[in-house]
Design a protein around this motif. Structure first.
Motif, PDB file in Angstrom:
ATOM      1  N   SER A   1       0.828  -1.203   0.000  1.00  0.00           N
ATOM      2  CA  SER A   1       0.000   0.000   0.000  1.00  0.00           C
ATOM      3  C   SER A   1       0.862   1.253   0.000  1.00  0.00           C
TER       4      SER A   1
ATOM      5  N   SER B   1       2.909   1.645  -3.327  1.00  0.00           N
ATOM      6  CA  SER B   1       2.089   2.000  -4.491  1.00  0.00           C
ATOM      7  C   SER B   1       1.782   3.492  -4.566  1.00  0.00           C
TER       8      SER B   1
ATOM      9  N   ASP C   1      -2.719 -16.091  -8.165  1.00  0.00           N
ATOM     10  CA  ASP C   1      -4.065 -15.760  -7.688  1.00  0.00           C
ATOM     11  C   ASP C   1      -4.222 -16.118  -6.211  1.00  0.00           C
TER      12      ASP C   1
ATOM     13  N   TYR D   1      -2.616 -13.420  -4.214  1.00  0.00           N
ATOM     14  CA  TYR D   1      -3.503 -12.254  -4.120  1.00  0.00           C
ATOM     15  C   TYR D   1      -4.619 -12.491  -3.099  1.00  0.00           C
ATOM     16  N   LYS D   2      -5.157 -13.678  -3.083  1.00  0.00           N
ATOM     17  CA  LYS D   2      -6.248 -14.002  -2.157  1.00  0.00           C
ATOM     18  C   LYS D   2      -5.774 -13.910  -0.708  1.00  0.00           C
TER      19      LYS D   2
ATOM     20  N   ASP E   1      -4.323  -9.851  -0.341  1.00  0.00           N
ATOM     21  CA  ASP E   1      -5.203  -8.752  -0.759  1.00  0.00           C
ATOM     22  C   ASP E   1      -4.427  -7.569  -1.326  1.00  0.00           C
TER      23      ASP E   1
ATOM     24  N   ARG F   1      -3.635  -7.266  -4.634  1.00  0.00           N
ATOM     25  CA  ARG F   1      -3.877  -7.128  -6.068  1.00  0.00           C
ATOM     26  C   ARG F   1      -4.224  -5.682  -6.444  1.00  0.00           C
ATOM     27  N   GLN F   2      -4.913  -4.997  -5.553  1.00  0.00           N
ATOM     28  CA  GLN F   2      -5.344  -3.624  -5.820  1.00  0.00           C
ATOM     29  C   GLN F   2      -4.170  -2.649  -6.002  1.00  0.00           C
ATOM     30  N   PHE F   3      -2.979  -3.044  -5.531  1.00  0.00           N
ATOM     31  CA  PHE F   3      -1.817  -2.163  -5.619  1.00  0.00           C
ATOM     32  C   PHE F   3      -0.911  -2.506  -6.804  1.00  0.00           C
TER      33      PHE F   3
ATOM     34  N   THR G   1       0.130  -2.805 -10.637  1.00  0.00           N
ATOM     35  CA  THR G   1      -0.162  -2.223 -11.952  1.00  0.00           C
ATOM     36  C   THR G   1      -0.361  -3.312 -12.992  1.00  0.00           C
TER      37      THR G   1
END
Length: 486
Positions: A96, A99, A116, A119-120, A123, A125-127, A129
Protein backbone atom coordinates in the motif's frame (compact mmCIF):
# COMPACT_ATOMS: atom_id res chain seq x y z
CA UNK A 1 12.91 5.40 -11.27
CA UNK A 2 9.21 4.77 -10.73
CA UNK A 3 8.70 1.04 -11.29
CA UNK A 4 9.34 -1.83 -8.90
CA UNK A 5 9.11 -5.41 -10.18
CA UNK A 6 8.88 -8.35 -7.78
CA UNK A 7 9.59 -12.02 -8.28
CA UNK A 8 7.07 -14.19 -6.41
CA UNK A 9 8.43 -17.46 -5.01
CA UNK A 10 11.23 -16.97 -2.52
CA UNK A 11 10.90 -13.18 -2.74
CA UNK A 12 7.39 -12.33 -1.55
CA UNK A 13 6.39 -15.52 0.20
CA UNK A 14 7.83 -18.71 1.65
CA UNK A 15 6.53 -21.68 -0.34
CA UNK A 16 9.10 -24.42 0.32
CA UNK A 17 6.98 -26.19 2.97
CA UNK A 18 4.02 -26.05 0.59
CA UNK A 19 6.00 -27.81 -2.16
CA UNK A 20 7.18 -30.54 0.18
CA UNK A 21 3.62 -31.03 1.45
CA UNK A 22 2.22 -31.11 -2.09
CA UNK A 23 4.82 -33.57 -3.34
CA UNK A 24 4.25 -35.98 -0.46
CA UNK A 25 0.47 -35.73 -0.68
CA UNK A 26 0.47 -36.17 -4.46
CA UNK A 27 2.70 -39.24 -4.19
CA UNK A 28 0.35 -40.69 -1.60
CA UNK A 29 -2.75 -39.97 -3.72
CA UNK A 30 -1.12 -41.65 -6.74
CA UNK A 31 0.14 -44.59 -4.68
CA UNK A 32 3.75 -43.79 -5.54
CA UNK A 33 6.13 -46.04 -3.59
CA UNK A 34 8.42 -44.48 -1.01
CA UNK A 35 11.38 -45.75 -3.00
CA UNK A 36 10.30 -43.87 -6.12
CA UNK A 37 9.11 -40.82 -4.22
CA UNK A 38 12.38 -40.46 -2.33
CA UNK A 39 12.91 -37.59 0.09
CA UNK A 40 10.21 -34.95 -0.08
CA UNK A 41 12.82 -32.24 0.35
CA UNK A 42 14.34 -33.16 -3.01
CA UNK A 43 11.54 -31.20 -4.66
CA UNK A 44 13.11 -27.99 -3.31
CA UNK A 45 15.89 -28.28 -5.88
CA UNK A 46 13.25 -27.32 -8.48
CA UNK A 47 12.23 -24.08 -6.79
CA UNK A 48 12.11 -21.31 -9.35
CA UNK A 49 12.02 -23.77 -12.25
CA UNK A 50 9.00 -23.70 -14.58
CA UNK A 51 6.40 -26.31 -13.71
CA UNK A 52 6.41 -27.69 -17.26
CA UNK A 53 10.16 -28.32 -16.96
CA UNK A 54 9.77 -29.90 -13.52
CA UNK A 55 7.13 -32.33 -14.84
CA UNK A 56 9.59 -33.67 -17.41
CA UNK A 57 11.84 -34.88 -14.60
CA UNK A 58 9.73 -35.54 -11.52
CA UNK A 59 7.87 -38.85 -11.03
CA UNK A 60 8.66 -40.34 -14.48
CA UNK A 61 6.27 -43.26 -13.89
CA UNK A 62 3.26 -40.92 -14.08
CA UNK A 63 2.39 -40.66 -17.77
CA UNK A 64 -0.39 -38.10 -17.48
CA UNK A 65 1.68 -34.95 -17.01
CA UNK A 66 -1.31 -32.62 -17.11
CA UNK A 67 -3.01 -34.47 -14.26
CA UNK A 68 0.22 -34.57 -12.28
CA UNK A 69 0.71 -30.84 -12.70
CA UNK A 70 -2.83 -30.07 -11.59
CA UNK A 71 -2.49 -32.27 -8.50
CA UNK A 72 0.84 -30.78 -7.47
CA UNK A 73 -0.39 -27.22 -8.02
CA UNK A 74 -3.69 -27.82 -6.26
CA UNK A 75 -2.00 -29.28 -3.20
CA UNK A 76 0.48 -26.38 -3.04
CA UNK A 77 -2.37 -23.87 -3.10
CA UNK A 78 -4.30 -25.84 -0.49
CA UNK A 79 -1.34 -25.66 1.89
CA UNK A 80 -0.64 -21.97 1.27
CA UNK A 81 -4.24 -20.93 1.83
CA UNK A 82 -4.17 -22.71 5.19
CA UNK A 83 -0.62 -21.67 6.08
CA UNK A 84 0.16 -18.26 4.55
CA UNK A 85 3.84 -17.40 5.05
CA UNK A 86 4.81 -14.11 3.46
CA UNK A 87 8.26 -12.65 4.09
CA UNK A 88 6.82 -9.37 5.35
CA UNK A 89 5.40 -8.66 8.78
CA UNK A 90 2.62 -6.69 7.08
CA UNK A 91 2.75 -7.17 3.32
CA UNK A 92 -0.53 -5.28 2.77
CA UNK A 93 0.86 -2.11 4.36
CA UNK A 94 4.16 -2.55 2.53
CA UNK A 95 2.51 -2.69 -0.89
CA UNK A 96 0.00 0.00 0.00
CA UNK A 97 2.78 2.44 0.93
CA UNK A 98 4.97 1.56 -2.05
CA UNK A 99 2.09 2.00 -4.49
CA UNK A 100 1.74 5.65 -3.47
CA UNK A 101 5.09 6.42 -5.13
CA UNK A 102 5.77 3.58 -7.54
CA UNK A 103 4.13 1.34 -10.09
CA UNK A 104 4.32 -2.21 -8.77
CA UNK A 105 4.58 -5.39 -10.84
CA UNK A 106 4.85 -9.11 -10.09
CA UNK A 107 6.40 -11.69 -12.41
CA UNK A 108 6.67 -15.40 -11.82
CA UNK A 109 7.59 -18.68 -13.49
CA UNK A 110 4.69 -20.15 -11.55
CA UNK A 111 1.28 -20.85 -13.13
CA UNK A 112 -1.47 -18.24 -12.76
CA UNK A 113 -3.40 -20.09 -10.00
CA UNK A 114 -0.44 -19.74 -7.66
CA UNK A 115 -0.29 -15.97 -8.14
CA UNK A 116 -4.06 -15.76 -7.69
CA UNK A 117 -3.67 -17.63 -4.40
CA UNK A 118 -1.07 -15.05 -3.33
CA UNK A 119 -3.50 -12.25 -4.12
CA UNK A 120 -6.25 -14.00 -2.16
CA UNK A 121 -4.04 -14.43 0.90
CA UNK A 122 -2.53 -10.92 0.90
CA UNK A 123 -5.20 -8.75 -0.76
CA UNK A 124 -2.48 -6.75 -2.54
CA UNK A 125 -3.88 -7.13 -6.07
CA UNK A 126 -5.34 -3.62 -5.82
CA UNK A 127 -1.82 -2.16 -5.62
CA UNK A 128 -0.36 -4.04 -8.61
CA UNK A 129 -0.16 -2.22 -11.95
CA UNK A 130 0.37 -5.44 -13.92
CA UNK A 131 1.66 -8.98 -13.53
CA UNK A 132 3.00 -11.84 -15.59
CA UNK A 133 2.98 -15.62 -15.12
CA UNK A 134 4.56 -18.36 -17.19
CA UNK A 135 1.45 -18.80 -19.34
CA UNK A 136 1.99 -15.30 -20.74
CA UNK A 137 5.76 -15.02 -21.26
CA UNK A 138 9.09 -15.57 -19.56
CA UNK A 139 10.56 -13.04 -17.13
CA UNK A 140 12.80 -11.39 -19.71
CA UNK A 141 9.88 -10.45 -21.96
CA UNK A 142 7.80 -9.37 -18.96
CA UNK A 143 10.52 -7.04 -17.67
CA UNK A 144 10.93 -5.53 -21.11
CA UNK A 145 7.18 -5.00 -21.38
CA UNK A 146 6.82 -3.49 -17.91
CA UNK A 147 9.65 -1.04 -18.56
CA UNK A 148 8.45 -0.03 -22.04
CA UNK A 149 11.34 -1.75 -23.81
CA UNK A 150 13.77 -0.48 -21.18
CA UNK A 151 12.90 3.18 -21.67
CA UNK A 152 11.84 3.42 -18.00
CA UNK A 153 14.23 2.81 -15.12
CA UNK A 154 13.14 0.12 -12.67
CA UNK A 155 14.19 -2.18 -9.84
CA UNK A 156 13.69 -5.93 -10.12
CA UNK A 157 13.67 -7.75 -6.78
CA UNK A 158 14.37 -11.48 -7.00
CA UNK A 159 16.13 -14.28 -5.18
CA UNK A 160 18.08 -16.17 -7.86
CA UNK A 161 20.81 -15.79 -10.43
CA UNK A 162 18.25 -16.65 -13.12
CA UNK A 163 16.33 -13.53 -12.03
CA UNK A 164 19.45 -11.41 -12.53
CA UNK A 165 20.09 -13.02 -15.92
CA UNK A 166 16.52 -12.33 -17.06
CA UNK A 167 17.37 -8.61 -17.21
CA UNK A 168 18.63 -7.63 -20.66
CA UNK A 169 19.47 -4.01 -19.89
CA UNK A 170 21.18 -3.63 -16.51
CA UNK A 171 21.67 0.12 -17.02
CA UNK A 172 17.91 0.61 -16.92
CA UNK A 173 16.89 -2.18 -14.54
CA UNK A 174 18.84 -2.62 -11.31
CA UNK A 175 18.69 -6.00 -9.61
CA UNK A 176 17.97 -6.31 -5.89
CA UNK A 177 18.98 -9.70 -4.48
CA UNK A 178 16.53 -11.03 -1.88
CA UNK A 179 19.17 -12.91 0.10
CA UNK A 180 16.62 -14.58 2.37
CA UNK A 181 15.17 -16.49 -0.61
CA UNK A 182 15.90 -19.87 -2.11
CA UNK A 183 18.93 -19.41 -4.34
CA UNK A 184 22.44 -17.97 -4.28
CA UNK A 185 23.20 -15.07 -6.59
CA UNK A 186 26.80 -13.86 -6.92
CA UNK A 187 25.98 -10.77 -9.01
CA UNK A 188 23.52 -8.06 -8.01
CA UNK A 189 23.24 -4.32 -7.52
CA UNK A 190 21.58 -4.15 -4.11
CA UNK A 191 21.34 -6.61 -1.25
CA UNK A 192 18.04 -7.15 0.56
CA UNK A 193 18.19 -8.81 3.98
CA UNK A 194 14.44 -8.95 4.49
CA UNK A 195 11.36 -7.89 2.57
CA UNK A 196 10.44 -5.09 4.95
CA UNK A 197 13.73 -3.36 4.07
CA UNK A 198 12.50 -2.76 0.50
CA UNK A 199 11.73 0.97 1.09
CA UNK A 200 15.28 1.72 2.27
CA UNK A 201 16.83 -0.18 -0.65
CA UNK A 202 14.58 1.73 -3.05
CA UNK A 203 15.68 5.00 -1.45
CA UNK A 204 19.34 4.05 -1.97
CA UNK A 205 18.72 3.17 -5.62
CA UNK A 206 16.66 6.28 -6.36
CA UNK A 207 19.25 8.50 -4.68
CA UNK A 208 22.05 6.94 -6.71
CA UNK A 209 20.11 7.41 -9.94
CA UNK A 210 19.44 11.05 -9.09
CA UNK A 211 23.08 11.77 -8.30
CA UNK A 212 24.52 9.88 -11.26
CA UNK A 213 21.71 10.64 -13.69
CA UNK A 214 24.10 11.60 -16.49
CA UNK A 215 26.63 8.85 -15.82
CA UNK A 216 26.84 5.22 -16.80
CA UNK A 217 27.38 3.28 -13.59
CA UNK A 218 27.06 -0.15 -12.03
CA UNK A 219 26.96 -1.27 -8.42
CA UNK A 220 29.48 -3.99 -7.54
CA UNK A 221 28.19 -5.91 -4.51
CA UNK A 222 29.21 -8.73 -2.26
CA UNK A 223 26.72 -9.66 0.44
CA UNK A 224 25.56 -6.35 1.94
CA UNK A 225 28.73 -4.46 0.98
CA UNK A 226 29.00 -2.50 -2.25
CA UNK A 227 31.04 -0.03 -4.29
CA UNK A 228 29.70 1.92 -7.26
CA UNK A 229 31.77 1.97 -10.44
CA UNK A 230 31.21 5.01 -12.69
CA UNK A 231 32.32 4.94 -16.30
CA UNK A 232 33.87 8.00 -17.94
CA UNK A 233 35.23 8.40 -21.46
CA UNK A 234 38.85 7.52 -20.74
CA UNK A 235 38.71 6.33 -17.15
CA UNK A 236 36.56 5.01 -14.32
CA UNK A 237 35.69 6.36 -10.89
CA UNK A 238 34.64 4.36 -7.86
CA UNK A 239 32.71 5.55 -4.86
CA UNK A 240 29.63 5.35 -2.66
CA UNK A 241 31.63 2.82 -0.68
CA UNK A 242 29.53 0.89 1.83
CA UNK A 243 31.55 -1.92 3.35
CA UNK A 244 29.92 -3.78 6.23
CA UNK A 245 32.53 -6.54 6.32
CA UNK A 246 36.09 -5.81 5.23
CA UNK A 247 36.41 -9.34 3.82
CA UNK A 248 33.65 -8.55 1.31
CA UNK A 249 36.01 -6.15 -0.46
CA UNK A 250 38.22 -8.80 -2.04
CA UNK A 251 35.53 -10.05 -4.42
CA UNK A 252 34.33 -6.50 -5.12
CA UNK A 253 37.81 -5.22 -6.01
CA UNK A 254 38.46 -8.28 -8.18
CA UNK A 255 35.28 -7.59 -10.18
CA UNK A 256 36.12 -3.91 -10.54
CA UNK A 257 39.62 -4.64 -11.84
CA UNK A 258 38.22 -7.06 -14.41
CA UNK A 259 35.77 -4.46 -15.67
CA UNK A 260 38.14 -1.51 -16.00
CA UNK A 261 40.71 -3.54 -17.95
CA UNK A 262 43.62 -1.14 -18.59
CA UNK A 263 41.82 2.17 -17.97
CA UNK A 264 42.82 4.24 -14.91
CA UNK A 265 40.50 4.15 -11.90
CA UNK A 266 40.09 7.16 -9.57
CA UNK A 267 38.17 7.56 -6.36
CA UNK A 268 36.41 7.35 -4.16
CA UNK A 269 33.60 9.69 -5.09
CA UNK A 270 30.50 10.36 -3.03
CA UNK A 271 27.64 12.64 -3.93
CA UNK A 272 27.71 15.12 -6.75
CA UNK A 273 29.48 18.01 -5.08
CA UNK A 274 33.15 18.78 -5.49
CA UNK A 275 33.71 18.42 -1.77
CA UNK A 276 32.61 14.81 -1.50
CA UNK A 277 35.23 13.30 -3.81
CA UNK A 278 37.87 12.11 -1.37
CA UNK A 279 39.07 9.49 1.05
CA UNK A 280 40.29 10.22 4.56
CA UNK A 281 43.93 9.42 5.14
CA UNK A 282 43.92 10.44 8.78
CA UNK A 283 40.90 11.50 10.71
CA UNK A 284 39.54 14.00 13.15
CA UNK A 285 36.09 15.48 13.36
CA UNK A 286 34.75 19.01 13.26
CA UNK A 287 31.37 20.52 12.57
CA UNK A 288 31.30 22.07 9.10
CA UNK A 289 33.96 19.66 7.88
CA UNK A 290 33.02 17.82 4.71
CA UNK A 291 31.92 14.25 5.22
CA UNK A 292 34.48 11.68 4.22
CA UNK A 293 35.23 8.00 4.13
CA UNK A 294 37.26 7.51 7.27
CA UNK A 295 37.53 3.74 7.76
CA UNK A 296 41.24 3.06 8.03
CA UNK A 297 40.79 -0.64 7.29
CA UNK A 298 39.09 0.16 3.99
CA UNK A 299 41.92 2.50 3.07
CA UNK A 300 44.51 -0.14 3.92
CA UNK A 301 42.64 -2.72 1.82
CA UNK A 302 42.61 -0.36 -1.15
CA UNK A 303 46.30 0.46 -0.81
CA UNK A 304 47.16 -3.24 -0.47
CA UNK A 305 45.18 -3.86 -3.67
CA UNK A 306 47.42 -1.60 -5.74
CA UNK A 307 45.88 1.85 -5.24
CA UNK A 308 48.13 4.86 -4.75
CA UNK A 309 47.38 8.41 -3.56
CA UNK A 310 46.96 10.50 -6.71
CA UNK A 311 46.16 13.86 -5.13
CA UNK A 312 46.23 15.00 -1.53
CA UNK A 313 43.98 17.59 0.10
CA UNK A 314 43.74 18.93 3.61
CA UNK A 315 41.36 20.73 5.90
CA UNK A 316 43.11 22.53 8.75
CA UNK A 317 42.32 24.64 11.78
CA UNK A 318 45.08 27.23 12.09
CA UNK A 319 46.04 30.14 14.33
CA UNK A 320 45.88 33.60 12.81
CA UNK A 321 49.19 35.38 13.26
CA UNK A 322 49.69 39.04 12.42
CA UNK A 323 53.25 38.29 11.33
CA UNK A 324 52.00 36.07 8.53
CA UNK A 325 50.53 39.01 6.68
CA UNK A 326 51.98 42.51 6.53
CA UNK A 327 48.95 44.78 6.34
CA UNK A 328 51.06 47.75 5.26
CA UNK A 329 51.99 45.92 2.03
CA UNK A 330 48.78 46.30 0.07
CA UNK A 331 48.55 44.27 -3.10
CA UNK A 332 48.08 46.14 -6.35
CA UNK A 333 46.35 44.26 -9.12
CA UNK A 334 47.38 44.87 -12.76
CA UNK A 335 45.28 47.41 -14.64
CA UNK A 336 42.91 44.91 -16.31
CA UNK A 337 41.88 43.43 -12.93
CA UNK A 338 39.33 44.69 -10.43
CA UNK A 339 37.77 43.35 -7.24
CA UNK A 340 34.81 43.72 -4.91
CA UNK A 341 33.68 42.30 -1.57
CA UNK A 342 30.07 41.27 -0.85
CA UNK A 343 28.58 40.37 2.52
CA UNK A 344 25.40 38.73 3.82
CA UNK A 345 22.48 38.46 1.40
CA UNK A 346 24.44 40.30 -1.31
CA UNK A 347 26.63 37.19 -1.68
CA UNK A 348 23.75 35.29 -3.23
CA UNK A 349 23.00 37.81 -5.97
CA UNK A 350 25.89 36.49 -8.07
CA UNK A 351 25.10 32.79 -7.80
CA UNK A 352 24.99 31.98 -11.52
CA UNK A 353 28.16 33.98 -12.21
CA UNK A 354 29.99 32.15 -9.39
CA UNK A 355 28.66 28.81 -10.61
CA UNK A 356 30.05 29.42 -14.11
CA UNK A 357 33.41 30.49 -12.73
CA UNK A 358 33.61 27.55 -10.34
CA UNK A 359 32.72 25.07 -13.09
CA UNK A 360 35.60 26.43 -15.17
CA UNK A 361 38.10 26.85 -12.34
CA UNK A 362 37.67 23.32 -10.99
CA UNK A 363 37.51 21.67 -14.39
CA UNK A 364 41.19 20.70 -14.38
CA UNK A 365 40.83 18.64 -11.19
CA UNK A 366 40.52 15.03 -12.25
CA UNK A 367 37.96 13.96 -9.69
CA UNK A 368 35.57 16.93 -9.55
CA UNK A 369 32.16 15.98 -10.83
CA UNK A 370 29.86 18.23 -12.79
CA UNK A 371 26.87 19.59 -10.92
CA UNK A 372 24.05 21.72 -12.25
CA UNK A 373 23.05 25.19 -11.09
CA UNK A 374 20.25 23.94 -8.84
CA UNK A 375 22.60 21.58 -7.01
CA UNK A 376 25.08 24.44 -6.67
CA UNK A 377 22.41 26.65 -5.11
CA UNK A 378 21.52 23.90 -2.67
CA UNK A 379 25.14 23.52 -1.59
CA UNK A 380 25.99 27.22 -1.31
CA UNK A 381 22.75 28.88 -0.38
CA UNK A 382 20.45 26.49 1.48
CA UNK A 383 22.96 25.66 4.22
CA UNK A 384 24.86 28.93 4.41
CA UNK A 385 22.29 31.70 4.25
CA UNK A 386 22.28 32.01 8.02
CA UNK A 387 26.07 32.14 8.35
CA UNK A 388 26.52 35.81 7.36
CA UNK A 389 29.00 34.91 4.61
CA UNK A 390 31.48 37.09 2.74
CA UNK A 391 32.37 36.78 -0.95
CA UNK A 392 35.53 38.23 -2.52
CA UNK A 393 35.42 38.54 -6.32
CA UNK A 394 38.26 39.34 -8.74
CA UNK A 395 37.54 40.18 -12.38
CA UNK A 396 39.74 40.27 -15.44
CA UNK A 397 38.08 42.97 -17.53
CA UNK A 398 34.43 41.84 -17.20
CA UNK A 399 35.12 38.15 -16.55
CA UNK A 400 35.00 36.67 -13.04
CA UNK A 401 38.27 34.73 -12.71
CA UNK A 402 38.69 34.23 -8.96
CA UNK A 403 36.57 34.18 -5.84
CA UNK A 404 36.80 33.37 -2.17
CA UNK A 405 33.70 32.30 -0.23
CA UNK A 406 33.98 32.41 3.56
CA UNK A 407 31.89 32.88 6.69
CA UNK A 408 32.05 32.97 10.51
CA UNK A 409 31.48 29.67 12.30
CA UNK A 410 27.81 29.62 13.51
CA UNK A 411 29.09 28.63 16.97
CA UNK A 412 31.55 31.54 16.90
CA UNK A 413 34.65 29.33 17.31
CA UNK A 414 36.62 30.30 14.20
CA UNK A 415 36.39 31.78 10.71
CA UNK A 416 35.70 29.34 7.88
CA UNK A 417 37.44 29.52 4.49
CA UNK A 418 34.97 27.50 2.39
CA UNK A 419 35.97 27.87 -1.26
CA UNK A 420 39.10 29.44 -2.70
CA UNK A 421 39.15 29.39 -6.50
CA UNK A 422 41.28 30.90 -9.27
CA UNK A 423 41.01 30.16 -12.99
CA UNK A 424 44.11 28.33 -14.19
CA UNK A 425 45.48 31.02 -16.52
CA UNK A 426 45.03 33.67 -13.80
CA UNK A 427 46.86 31.79 -11.04
CA UNK A 428 49.52 34.45 -10.64
CA UNK A 429 51.07 35.98 -7.56
CA UNK A 430 49.02 39.18 -7.66
CA UNK A 431 45.60 37.51 -7.87
CA UNK A 432 46.47 34.99 -5.17
CA UNK A 433 47.84 37.61 -2.79
CA UNK A 434 44.86 39.91 -3.36
CA UNK A 435 42.35 37.17 -2.51
CA UNK A 436 44.32 36.36 0.63
CA UNK A 437 44.54 40.01 1.61
CA UNK A 438 40.78 40.50 1.24
CA UNK A 439 40.05 37.37 3.28
CA UNK A 440 42.59 38.35 5.93
CA UNK A 441 40.99 41.75 6.31
CA UNK A 442 37.58 40.09 6.77
CA UNK A 443 38.91 37.74 9.45
CA UNK A 444 40.60 40.50 11.44
CA UNK A 445 37.60 42.85 10.99
CA UNK A 446 35.42 40.26 12.73
CA UNK A 447 38.02 39.62 15.44
CA UNK A 448 38.76 35.91 14.93
CA UNK A 449 42.13 34.38 15.82
CA UNK A 450 41.55 30.96 14.20
CA UNK A 451 40.72 29.99 10.62
CA UNK A 452 39.25 26.70 9.40
CA UNK A 453 40.36 25.94 5.84
CA UNK A 454 38.15 23.61 3.84
CA UNK A 455 39.58 20.94 1.60
CA UNK A 456 42.42 22.68 -0.22
CA UNK A 457 44.84 21.05 -2.64
CA UNK A 458 48.21 20.75 -0.94
CA UNK A 459 50.05 21.09 -4.28
CA UNK A 460 48.64 24.57 -4.95
CA UNK A 461 49.36 27.93 -3.39
CA UNK A 462 46.26 28.84 -1.38
CA UNK A 463 45.52 30.91 1.69
CA UNK A 464 45.97 27.75 3.73
CA UNK A 465 49.58 27.43 2.54
CA UNK A 466 50.48 30.68 4.35
CA UNK A 467 49.59 29.13 7.71
CA UNK A 468 51.55 25.85 7.59
CA UNK A 469 53.48 26.54 10.77
CA UNK A 470 50.37 27.53 12.70
CA UNK A 471 48.22 24.41 12.30
CA UNK A 472 46.20 23.35 15.35
CA UNK A 473 44.53 20.31 13.80
CA UNK A 474 44.60 18.77 10.37
CA UNK A 475 42.44 16.37 8.39
CA UNK A 476 43.79 14.98 5.13
CA UNK A 477 42.00 13.59 2.10
CA UNK A 478 43.31 11.84 -0.94
CA UNK A 479 42.18 10.89 -4.40
CA UNK A 480 43.30 7.33 -5.05
CA UNK A 481 44.32 5.93 -8.40
CA UNK A 482 44.60 2.36 -9.65
CA UNK A 483 46.29 1.50 -12.93
CA UNK A 484 46.25 -2.09 -14.14
CA UNK A 485 49.81 -3.32 -14.59
CA UNK A 486 48.87 -4.72 -18.00
Amino acid sequence: MNRIIFDLDGTLWETSDAYIYSYRKTCKELNISEEEAGEGKSVLSFLGVKLEDVLKIILPSVKDRQMLGQMLLGNVIEYLIKNPQTYSKDIFSLFSNLSKKYRLYIISNCPRPLLDAFYKITDVRQFITDDNTIEQSDKTHAIRRFTDDYSERALFIGDAQTDYESIENHDMVRFVYASYGYKDCPRYDYYLKNLDDVPSVITDAVTMDAILKNDRYQVISNKDSRITLIEKKDSYYFGFVEINNIEDMDAILKSIKEIINDKPLYGPVNGSSWFDYRIALNEFDFKLYPDCLSNQKILEKLMDSGFTVYERYASTLSHLNMKVWKKDKKVKLPADYSFKVLRGEDCFKNVEEIFNAASLNFDDHIFYGKIDLEQFKEIYIAGLKNCNPALMLIYFKDELVAFNFCYPDPENRFFVEKTFSIAEKHRNHSVLRKLIELAYEEVTRLGYDKVLFHFQNEKLKTMQSYFKGLVIRKKEYGVLKYQNEK
